[in-house]
Write a protein that holds these residues in place. Sequence first.
Motif, PDB file in Angstrom:
ATOM      1  N   SER A  18       5.432   2.190 -12.502  1.00 49.14           N
ATOM      2  CA  SER A  18       5.696   0.877 -10.489  1.00 49.14           C
ATOM      3  C   SER A  18       6.984   0.232 -11.430  1.00 49.14           C
ATOM      4  CB  SER A  18       4.650   0.452 -10.637  1.00 49.14           C
ATOM      5  OG  SER A  18       3.634   1.485 -10.401  1.00 49.14           O
ATOM      6  N   VAL A  19       7.031  -0.937 -12.743  1.00 50.05           N
ATOM      7  CA  VAL A  19       8.368  -1.820 -12.894  1.00 50.05           C
ATOM      8  C   VAL A  19       9.338  -1.028 -12.901  1.00 50.05           C
ATOM      9  CG1 VAL A  19       8.252  -3.503 -14.249  1.00 50.05           C
ATOM     10  CG2 VAL A  19       6.314  -3.283 -13.724  1.00 50.05           C
ATOM     11  N   LEU A  20       9.609  -0.012 -14.100  1.00 46.41           N
ATOM     12  CA  LEU A  20      10.461   0.441 -14.093  1.00 46.41           C
ATOM     13  C   LEU A  20      11.094   1.624 -12.492  1.00 46.41           C
ATOM     14  CD1 LEU A  20      12.566   2.164 -15.809  1.00 46.41           C
ATOM     15  CD2 LEU A  20      10.805   4.363 -15.806  1.00 46.41           C
ATOM     16  N   PHE A  52      -7.875 -10.144  -5.331  1.00 47.38           N
ATOM     17  CA  PHE A  52      -8.135 -10.232  -4.181  1.00 47.38           C
ATOM     18  C   PHE A  52      -6.611 -11.352  -4.066  1.00 47.38           C
ATOM     19  CE2 PHE A  52      -8.685 -13.760  -0.269  1.00 47.38           C
ATOM     20  CZ  PHE A  52      -8.231 -12.778   0.128  1.00 47.38           C
ATOM     21  N   ARG A  53      -7.044 -12.335  -4.835  1.00 46.32           N
ATOM     22  CA  ARG A  53      -5.596 -13.594  -4.877  1.00 46.32           C
ATOM     23  C   ARG A  53      -4.588 -13.426  -5.176  1.00 46.32           C
ATOM     24  NH1 ARG A  53      -8.122 -17.275  -8.494  1.00 46.32           N
ATOM     25  NH2 ARG A  53      -7.522 -16.240 -10.020  1.00 46.32           N
ATOM     26  N   ASP A  54      -4.574 -12.024  -6.369  1.00 47.40           N
ATOM     27  CA  ASP A  54      -2.973 -11.002  -7.027  1.00 47.40           C
ATOM     28  C   ASP A  54      -2.386 -10.416  -5.786  1.00 47.40           C
ATOM     29  OD1 ASP A  54      -3.443 -11.977  -9.118  1.00 47.40           O
ATOM     30  OD2 ASP A  54      -4.616 -10.524 -10.423  1.00 47.40           O
ATOM     31  N   LEU A  55      -3.966  -9.606  -5.014  1.00 49.18           N
ATOM     32  CA  LEU A  55      -3.062  -8.663  -3.835  1.00 49.18           C
ATOM     33  C   LEU A  55      -2.348  -8.797  -3.068  1.00 49.18           C
ATOM     34  CD1 LEU A  55      -4.145  -5.923  -1.922  1.00 49.18           C
ATOM     35  CD2 LEU A  55      -5.464  -7.537  -1.335  1.00 49.18           C
ATOM     36  N   THR A  56      -3.142 -10.902  -2.507  1.00 46.26           N
ATOM     37  CA  THR A  56      -2.269 -11.383  -1.361  1.00 46.26           C
ATOM     38  C   THR A  56      -1.431 -11.925  -2.026  1.00 46.26           C
ATOM     39  OG1 THR A  56      -3.831 -13.432  -1.553  1.00 46.26           O
ATOM     40  CG2 THR A  56      -4.501 -11.845  -0.153  1.00 46.26           C
ATOM     41  N   GLY A 101       4.715  -4.441 -10.358  1.00 45.21           N
ATOM     42  CA  GLY A 101       4.905  -3.328 -10.606  1.00 45.21           C
ATOM     43  C   GLY A 101       3.248  -2.941 -11.489  1.00 45.21           C
ATOM     44  N   GLY A 102       2.939  -4.625 -12.020  1.00 39.24           N
ATOM     45  CA  GLY A 102       1.744  -4.586 -13.244  1.00 39.24           C
ATOM     46  C   GLY A 102       0.313  -4.247 -12.075  1.00 39.24           C
ATOM     47  N   PHE A 103       0.297  -5.211 -10.991  1.00 41.50           N
ATOM     48  CA  PHE A 103      -0.505  -5.039  -9.968  1.00 41.50           C
ATOM     49  C   PHE A 103      -1.298  -3.410  -9.372  1.00 41.50           C
ATOM     50  CE2 PHE A 103      -2.963  -5.842  -5.727  1.00 41.50           C
ATOM     51  CZ  PHE A 103      -3.782  -6.795  -5.919  1.00 41.50           C
ATOM     52  N   VAL A 104      -0.061  -2.643  -9.481  1.00 35.14           N
ATOM     53  CA  VAL A 104      -0.628  -1.126  -9.216  1.00 35.14           C
ATOM     54  C   VAL A 104      -1.083  -0.220  -9.897  1.00 35.14           C
ATOM     55  CG1 VAL A 104       0.705   0.862  -8.758  1.00 35.14           C
ATOM     56  CG2 VAL A 104       2.189  -1.126  -7.978  1.00 35.14           C
ATOM     57  N   GLY A 105      -1.113  -0.540 -10.904  1.00 43.88           N
ATOM     58  CA  GLY A 105      -2.517  -0.183 -11.917  1.00 43.88           C
ATOM     59  C   GLY A 105      -3.847  -0.079 -11.398  1.00 43.88           C
ATOM     60  N   VAL A 106      -3.950  -1.744 -11.103  1.00 44.34           N
ATOM     61  CA  VAL A 106      -5.115  -1.758 -10.782  1.00 44.34           C
ATOM     62  C   VAL A 106      -6.351  -1.838  -9.089  1.00 44.34           C
ATOM     63  CG1 VAL A 106      -5.027  -3.595 -12.965  1.00 44.34           C
ATOM     64  CG2 VAL A 106      -4.675  -4.832 -10.651  1.00 44.34           C
ATOM     65  N   TYR A 107      -4.635  -0.929  -8.751  1.00 41.83           N
ATOM     66  CA  TYR A 107      -4.489  -1.560  -7.169  1.00 41.83           C
ATOM     67  C   TYR A 107      -5.875  -1.207  -6.720  1.00 41.83           C
ATOM     68  CZ  TYR A 107      -3.155  -1.677  -2.033  1.00 41.83           C
ATOM     69  OH  TYR A 107      -2.984  -2.270  -1.062  1.00 41.83           O
ATOM     70  N   VAL A 108      -6.433   0.151  -6.568  1.00 43.52           N
ATOM     71  CA  VAL A 108      -8.204   0.815  -6.431  1.00 43.52           C
ATOM     72  C   VAL A 108      -9.042   0.807  -7.945  1.00 43.52           C
ATOM     73  CG1 VAL A 108      -9.398   3.135  -5.486  1.00 43.52           C
ATOM     74  CG2 VAL A 108      -6.361   2.522  -5.203  1.00 43.52           C
ATOM     75  N   SER A 109      -8.557   1.268  -8.221  1.00 45.43           N
ATOM     76  CA  SER A 109      -9.763   0.719  -9.568  1.00 45.43           C
ATOM     77  C   SER A 109     -10.334  -0.432  -9.802  1.00 45.43           C
ATOM     78  CB  SER A 109      -9.244   1.766 -10.855  1.00 45.43           C
ATOM     79  OG  SER A 109      -8.546   0.609 -11.206  1.00 45.43           O
ATOM     80  N   LEU A 147       0.736  -1.561  -0.063  1.00 49.56           N
ATOM     81  CA  LEU A 147      -0.380  -0.229  -0.032  1.00 49.56           C
ATOM     82  C   LEU A 147       0.769   1.350  -0.203  1.00 49.56           C
ATOM     83  CD1 LEU A 147      -2.991   1.683   0.373  1.00 49.56           C
ATOM     84  CD2 LEU A 147      -2.841   1.406   2.744  1.00 49.56           C
ATOM     85  N   GLY A 148       1.713   1.366   0.586  1.00 54.22           N
ATOM     86  CA  GLY A 148       2.880   2.518   0.838  1.00 54.22           C
ATOM     87  C   GLY A 148       3.802   3.036  -0.561  1.00 54.22           C
ATOM     88  N   PHE A 149       4.488   1.804  -0.904  1.00 52.34           N
ATOM     89  CA  PHE A 149       4.410   1.588  -2.347  1.00 52.34           C
ATOM     90  C   PHE A 149       3.318   2.203  -3.651  1.00 52.34           C
ATOM     91  CE2 PHE A 149       5.318  -0.425  -6.938  1.00 52.34           C
ATOM     92  CZ  PHE A 149       6.544   0.717  -6.856  1.00 52.34           C
ATOM     93  N   VAL A 150       2.393   1.354  -3.481  1.00 57.89           N
ATOM     94  CA  VAL A 150       1.544   2.326  -4.239  1.00 57.89           C
ATOM     95  C   VAL A 150       1.002   3.892  -4.228  1.00 57.89           C
ATOM     96  CG1 VAL A 150      -1.125   2.279  -5.244  1.00 57.89           C
ATOM     97  CG2 VAL A 150      -0.016  -0.286  -4.509  1.00 57.89           C
TER      98      VAL A 150
END
Length: 350
Positions: A114-116, A314-318, A154-162, A34-37
């Motif tokens: 984020s990956v970069l 949820f699976r990707d988050l954990t 990094g890829g997950f950052v794009g979908v973390y909230v939306s 969460l802090g990284f996002v």
Amino acid sequence: MNIAEMVQHDPNLAAPAARSAPVFSGATMPKTLLGFVWEVSARHQFYLSLLSVLVFVLSTAPLEVQRRIVNDAFKGGDYVAIIWLALIYLGLALGEGLLKLVMNIYRAWVGEVSVLSLRMTVHRLIHGLPEELSSAEALGVETSMMLSESEPIGGFVGVYVSEPMMQGGILISVFSYMIYLQPLMALVAFVVFCPQIVFVPLIQRAINRRVARRIKTLREVSMSMIADPAGVGVLGRAQEDRIGQVFGFNMGIYKLKFSMNFFMNILHHSGTALVLGIGGWFVVRGQTEIGTVVAFVSGLTKINDPWGDLVNWFRDLTVTETKYRLIANAIQMLADAKLGAGREPADIVE
């Protein structure tokens, strides 16, 4: 050519992505996902959230249009009105699709930045180590983090909230519409989905344990490839054992993942069968319209898809939290080694 040199030599790469990607030190590296996002994409998450709201607002309207088209057709309604409703349905679908297109491209950009950020952070820490600490172990960990571990985080950052906002919004809006149409049938649909609240987290925890062990084993594989490129002797046999372990972890993850999908599909089709049975009975008794049953079946599909996407999220988050914790710990140890904190680079694999 490494990432830093690519950014220096290619101005197109440096702007705007590289300027938007923060590079962290051991002290500034966020401890949690969460802090990284927040650090790399707080402003972009706000804009993505707005797009998500627009998408789920548009997602329910086609159900009502579809219901009216079917009812008008069965009642011998005005054909001109049906044509207009069909055009409105098409317009709503087109608008929703275009918004999703914009949002998906935006998500991908945020993810790549984020990956970069992760790759630049790892690269600068590793190549800032004193020569005596730049061992095969450290280079092996760098290889693993740079090539395979940074990408999914990094890829997950794009979908973390939306993603949860959009899919959760669709679920709430569609369920509310179904309750408005026929409360009893909506209750049946809700009860059918309830068992997933129990078995999905249980299966996911089992997947997470295997993911963490797989990442650590792959780091050991990377270190061994650098320390013993020829792969002979005892080291070679140990490497073969690690490769076999990775195979076992992967198969365990696949079995759990596909079993979970199987149970979710069974529950979805059970809900559809119940809605058709109850809805058909109501239509025969004159307690509801055929268009309502059609809207309910479409609504179940609209519920099943976002529910499945929420489960995947949820699976990707954990899983991603597990991966991020490992990479953040490794970055911290690299920074400590750079500052002469007394840790050996070999400890990073832990």
